[in-house]
Design a protein around this motif. Structure first.
Motif, PDB file in Angstrom:
ATOM      1  N   ASN A  96       0.468  -1.352  -0.428  1.00 20.38           N
ATOM      2  CA  ASN A  96       0.442   0.334  -0.105  1.00 20.38           C
ATOM      3  C   ASN A  96       0.837   1.574   0.309  1.00 20.38           C
ATOM      4  N   VAL A  97       0.458   2.693  -1.102  1.00 25.63           N
ATOM      5  CA  VAL A  97       1.045   3.456  -0.860  1.00 25.63           C
ATOM      6  C   VAL A  97       0.652   4.855  -0.835  1.00 25.63           C
ATOM      7  N   VAL A  98       1.036   5.487   0.725  1.00 30.65           N
ATOM      8  CA  VAL A  98       0.137   6.722   1.482  1.00 30.65           C
ATOM      9  C   VAL A  98       1.673   7.946   0.959  1.00 30.65           C
ATOM     10  N   ILE A  99       1.194   8.416  -0.240  1.00 22.27           N
ATOM     11  CA  ILE A  99       1.645  10.101  -0.490  1.00 22.27           C
ATOM     12  C   ILE A  99       1.173  10.839   0.120  1.00 22.27           C
ATOM     13  N   LEU A 100       1.911  12.359   0.797  1.00 19.30           N
ATOM     14  CA  LEU A 100       1.188  13.758   1.326  1.00 19.30           C
ATOM     15  C   LEU A 100       2.120  14.458   0.364  1.00 19.30           C
ATOM     16  N   TYR A 101       1.004  15.868  -0.050  1.00 16.77           N
ATOM     17  CA  TYR A 101       1.945  16.756  -0.448  1.00 16.77           C
ATOM     18  C   TYR A 101       1.390  18.261   0.088  1.00 16.77           C
ATOM     19  N   PRO A 102       2.130  19.358  -0.182  1.00 14.34           N
ATOM     20  CA  PRO A 102       1.908  20.323   0.298  1.00 14.34           C
ATOM     21  C   PRO A 102       0.025  20.901  -0.441  1.00 14.34           C
TER      22      PRO A 102
END
Length: 424
Positions: A150-156
């Motif tokens: 599973n992939v979780v990507i945080l971005y501003p």
């Protein structure tokens, strides 16, 4: 292959552990204990990209990964070219945007996906990463559809280009994306907090696909050799490389290439207004300012994670940090550079333009300059069109995602919220 934690050298791991773990104790970065000296540089440069990269990575990683497995990993990851384009008599652009997400991160992201699949073992894996623009897309596409990852990507939120956002926030499936109310450094800090939480790390099999993961970094070494391979032989002795620098993984990879024996004369770290490193190299004082938003958003990083690796390489090789060139460009200077490059018949985007201008300013007589073009101009369609007064058609890879709805969640800069989200 043996690696040590730069903060705590007593913590040592092999390649598989470093890939699975990402970070060491106290958020320390893993680094190879030994980097081989390659004596057959000319022979390597005569080989095609994939075959050469297989030999380079085999020399670094050693026998821990079976040769056939490693060869397959490289072949599956590097399925696109990295052409060297001549911009002027003495300056070349290394175009790293011909992969599936049109950014240099495709090299590292795809190789990491192959590496993690090869060494993962049993149990679930959650990739948690922060992106200031291009990492998110490269990681999302590299891992999309892989079983039990599973992939979780945080971005501003609001601080990356709309097309960058569309490229990785429209996939769904095993890819979750979260717009954080904060800047990139806030996103990166949340990732670090997650890694400091031993219980969370164990519960979800936490891993990172940022350039802090050693597999990402090793893949990036290969395209520096590819740049040299395309240079005329008579121009290979006085080469200066300008690297658009945000988190400093790209520069680290180039310095490793030099350590291996690639005859790069010197490097230039080119930044935007987030100029912690240029100021540090001038004053000797590490004093990050608050991150500011710029045209070159993938470089909007005030606390570059990979800087300890840069200093480690300089120390181990006996190089002086004063040998590292650097400078910063404002948005106004970046716009002027884009216009000047376009007038010379080279279409670029803000990150590459910064690397080009700083290189041009610092290149000396008799030297050959290479600057890294890290993203396709169409990824910054709005700003490039406005600055150059042109209509930029979207490549197919971008166009199909541009038509899809965003699937992102939104979250405050709050670790408790992120923790609950990850455990869902």
């Amino acid at each position: 292959m043996n690696l040590y934690n730069i903060k705590h050298p007593e913590e040592q791991v092999n390649f598989a552990q470093a890939v699975r773990q990402g970070l060491g104790k106290d958020q320390g970065l893993f680094f190879p204990e030994v980097l081989p000296k390659l004596n057959n540089i000319d022979e390597l440069l005569a080989l095609p990209l994939v075959e050469r990269s297989q030999k380079i990575l085999s020399a670094i990683i050693g026998e821990e990964i079976p040769e056939a497995t490693l060869n397959s990993m490289v072949k599956n990851a590097f399925t696109f070219p990295a052409p060297l384009a001549q911009v002027s008599d003495s300056i070349y652009a290394l175009e790293l945007f011909h992969g599936p997400t049109l950014a240099f991160k495709d090299f590292g992201g795809r190789f990491m996906a192959q590496a993690l699949s090869a060494v993962r073992g049993d149990g679930k894996i959650t990739i948690l990463t922060a992106t200031s623009g291009d990492t998110g897309a490269a990681v999302a596409h590299a891992f999309y559809g892989l079983e039990n990852i599973n992939v979780v990507i945080l971005y501003p939120k609001g601080k990356i280009s709309p097309l960058q956002e569309k490229l990785f926030c429209t996939l769904g499936g095993n890819i979750r994306t979260v717009a954080i109310n904060g800047d990139f450094d806030a996103c990166q800090a949340l990732v670090k907090q997650a890694f400091d939480d031993a219980e969370l790390r164990q519960a979800i099999g936490l891993n990172s696909a940022n350039s802090i993961n050693i597999s990402r970094l090793l893949a990036q070494i290969c395209y520096y050799f590819e740049a040299f391979a395309q240079l005329p032989k008579e121009k290979r002795s006085e080469v200066v490389v300008s690297v658009p620098s945000g988190n400093f993984g790209n520069l680290t990879a180039g310095l490793i290439a030099k350590t291996l024996g690639l005859p790069i004369k010197r490097f230039i770290a080119s930044t935007n207004a987030n100029d912690t490193v240029p100021r540090y190299l001038k004053s000797g004082e590490w004093s990050p300012n608050a991150t500011v938003a710029t045209l070159s958003n993938a470089m909007d990083v005030s606390r570059p994670n990979n800087w300890p690796r840069v200093e480690e390489l300089f120390k181990r090789n006996g190089w002086a940090l004063s040998e590292l060139g650097s400078d910063a460009l404002s948005d106004a200077e970046t716009e002027a550079t884009l216009k000047a490059m376009y007038a010379e018949n080279y279409l670029c985007e803000p990150h590459g333009a910064i690397a080009y201008q700083v290189l041009k300013d610092q290149l000396q007589a008799g030297e050959t300059g290479i600057f890294l073009c890290t993203a396709h101009p169409a990824k910054f369609k709005e700003s490039v069109e406005r600055i150059l007064a042109l209509d930029l058609p979207l490549p197919e890879a971008l166009d199909k995602h541009n038509k899809l709805p965003l699937l992102s969640d939104e979250m405050d800069n709050d670790f408790a919220q992120l923790r609950a989200y990850l455990l869902k």
